[in-house]
Scaffold this motif. Sequence first.
Motif, PDB file in Angstrom:
ATOM      1  N   ARG A   7      45.024  11.247  78.410  1.00 10.60           N
ATOM      2  CA  ARG A   7      45.776  12.442  78.752  1.00 10.60           C
ATOM      3  C   ARG A   7      45.671  12.747  80.234  1.00 10.60           C
ATOM      4  O   ARG A   7      46.569  13.335  80.824  1.00 10.60           O
ATOM      5  N   ASN A  16      47.601  27.860  75.843  1.00 15.57           N
ATOM      6  CA  ASN A  16      48.046  26.696  76.606  1.00 15.57           C
ATOM      7  C   ASN A  16      49.141  27.028  77.617  1.00 15.57           C
ATOM      8  O   ASN A  16      49.535  26.170  78.407  1.00 15.57           O
ATOM      9  N   ASP A  66      57.511  12.694  73.411  1.00 14.10           N
ATOM     10  CA  ASP A  66      56.473  12.148  74.274  1.00 14.10           C
ATOM     11  C   ASP A  66      57.008  11.894  75.687  1.00 14.10           C
ATOM     12  O   ASP A  66      58.002  11.193  75.884  1.00 14.10           O
ATOM     13  N   LYS A  98      48.838  29.461  65.391  1.00 16.93           N
ATOM     14  CA  LYS A  98      49.622  28.598  66.276  1.00 16.93           C
ATOM     15  C   LYS A  98      50.110  29.382  67.494  1.00 16.93           C
ATOM     16  O   LYS A  98      50.142  28.858  68.608  1.00 16.93           O
ATOM     17  N   ASP A 124      54.095  18.561  71.064  1.00 16.61           N
ATOM     18  CA  ASP A 124      53.718  19.390  69.917  1.00 16.61           C
ATOM     19  C   ASP A 124      54.985  19.937  69.266  1.00 16.61           C
ATOM     20  O   ASP A 124      55.691  20.750  69.871  1.00 16.61           O
ATOM     21  N   LYS A 143      47.237  29.710  69.906  1.00 11.07           N
ATOM     22  CA  LYS A 143      47.020  28.426  70.587  1.00 11.07           C
ATOM     23  C   LYS A 143      48.064  28.207  71.677  1.00 11.07           C
ATOM     24  O   LYS A 143      47.745  27.779  72.796  1.00 11.07           O
ATOM     25  N   GLN A 144      49.302  28.509  71.364  1.00  6.96           N
ATOM     26  CA  GLN A 144      50.380  28.301  72.328  1.00  6.96           C
ATOM     27  C   GLN A 144      50.221  29.204  73.544  1.00  6.96           C
ATOM     28  O   GLN A 144      50.476  28.778  74.682  1.00  6.96           O
ATOM     29  N   GLN A 147      55.944  31.245  62.351  1.00 12.59           N
ATOM     30  CA  GLN A 147      54.750  30.410  62.308  1.00 12.59           C
ATOM     31  C   GLN A 147      53.500  31.266  62.134  1.00 12.59           C
ATOM     32  O   GLN A 147      53.489  32.463  62.433  1.00 12.59           O
ATOM     33  N   GLU A 181      57.997  18.083  75.233  1.00 13.02           N
ATOM     34  CA  GLU A 181      56.816  18.665  74.614  1.00 13.02           C
ATOM     35  C   GLU A 181      56.487  17.882  73.350  1.00 13.02           C
ATOM     36  O   GLU A 181      57.323  17.739  72.464  1.00 13.02           O
ATOM     37  N   ALA A 232      55.263  23.905  69.134  1.00  9.49           N
ATOM     38  CA  ALA A 232      55.584  24.507  70.426  1.00  9.49           C
ATOM     39  C   ALA A 232      57.028  24.204  70.811  1.00  9.49           C
ATOM     40  O   ALA A 232      57.733  25.071  71.345  1.00  9.49           O
ATOM     41  N   GLY A 290      55.226  23.171  76.619  1.00 12.32           N
ATOM     42  CA  GLY A 290      54.663  24.196  75.759  1.00 12.32           C
ATOM     43  C   GLY A 290      55.764  25.055  75.186  1.00 12.32           C
ATOM     44  O   GLY A 290      56.806  24.555  74.755  1.00 12.32           O
TER      45      GLY A 290
END
Length: 437
Positions: free
Chosen positions: A91, A388, A51, A381, A33, A384-385, A377, A31, A36, A11
């Motif tokens: 996931r 998470n 990934d 966003k 994303d 959202k970050q 940003q 990460e 992030a 994250g």
Amino acid sequence: MSFDFVDLFSGVGGFHGALSAMGGTGVLASEIDPFAAEVYDLNWGLKPEGDVVEVAAQAEVLVPEHALLAGGFPCQPFSKGGHQRGMSEIRGQMVNEILKILAVRKPAVVFLENVRNLAGPRQRPVWNAVIQGLREAGYRVPSEPAVFSPHLLPPQFGGSPQNRERVYILGTYVGVERARRETDVEPVLLAKPVAGWDPGRWSIADDVLQAGVEGAGVYSLQPDELEWVRVWNDFLQTVRPAKLPGFPMWSGYWHADASVDQAAPEWKQVFERKNITFYRDHRMAIDRWLRRNPQLRSFPASRQKLEWQAGDGPVRDLTKCLLHFRPSGIRAKQPTYAPALVAMAQTPVYGPLGRRLTPRETARLQGFPDWFDFGDQPDAKSYKQMGNAIHIGAAYYALKRHVAANHKDIARAEGGAELVAAVTNSPQYPEVRPKHA
């Protein structure tokens, strides 16, 4: 003293904030994303890999030696807000990538975080599979979950006013034989206040709000939202039972012809029945309110529902509450501590100011320092970050507890002595440092 750590599913760096405050050095982050990952690099000076599947597949090449592996592996497969498919969803299998890396590097400590529901009744087989997988990798872990929330942690320990129950899994490398045998291990965290702290002492106004944001238009409630609040406040003044219902109030069942939907799930039938009874008990007042506010029926379905969780005191006023515009309805709580931030458009609303919390204020709820930089940003966003993110103070406290309880075995593992020394000598409060400090 210092120790090296790996930060998977990183994250924007909640784990990094906690571990670096203890003297740790991040040697790899992952990460998927890109937004992030950009914020992570901006603040911590470490560019995350992408990934984790690709990282795990090349662990011997990509993953350096390290003393601690941390990971807030994806929670959607286990969350009540998702479909709860668990390990059947791809996931939900990301924990297997963690196990692959552990098999190669065998760090002294593994530190994982996930939603409370991971260890709930519906996901218990998943929980057991995760714990068994860690034991087969050589890590001694408790059979029962360590569930904790930052609002239970006093400010001097790095707590914050957010009721965010999460499962913390902390394991010590002792080898497969001992890990299989030593299963009678107590969780290092208990879901109760620390050091006599009273969570009712938290205050959103004093502990979270930024100065000078009052009346900021971009965060202010819009006219339709103000109308939702006004109409439901009129309800609170018109319909005055001795005690407001603890169940969700669904105005769609407040009419003479309402009946229970026999095809609905049992839990929904219970709420329907309660609402029909509530209407019958207060029909004159409710009808008077409905006649005065016919626009209620044009509100979105979720805004025709109220969840009053602000207690039984004499003050029944949404403008004095902390509000959440949720899919299940408008939820009202006392403005002491906030409900858990989520990675959706449900930013808490501070009623006395008629506005949403800012990204900086949600970062404070997650224990991030005020120097933390979201870059340029969009706010969406950042929200959202933060929804998470790992709570820095809770993670810091959990690791200190784990090291204190397991320091002898941790010190025997590669890099473990440095980890024990760094964590033991770190201060009580997580003094999160910028990347250049």
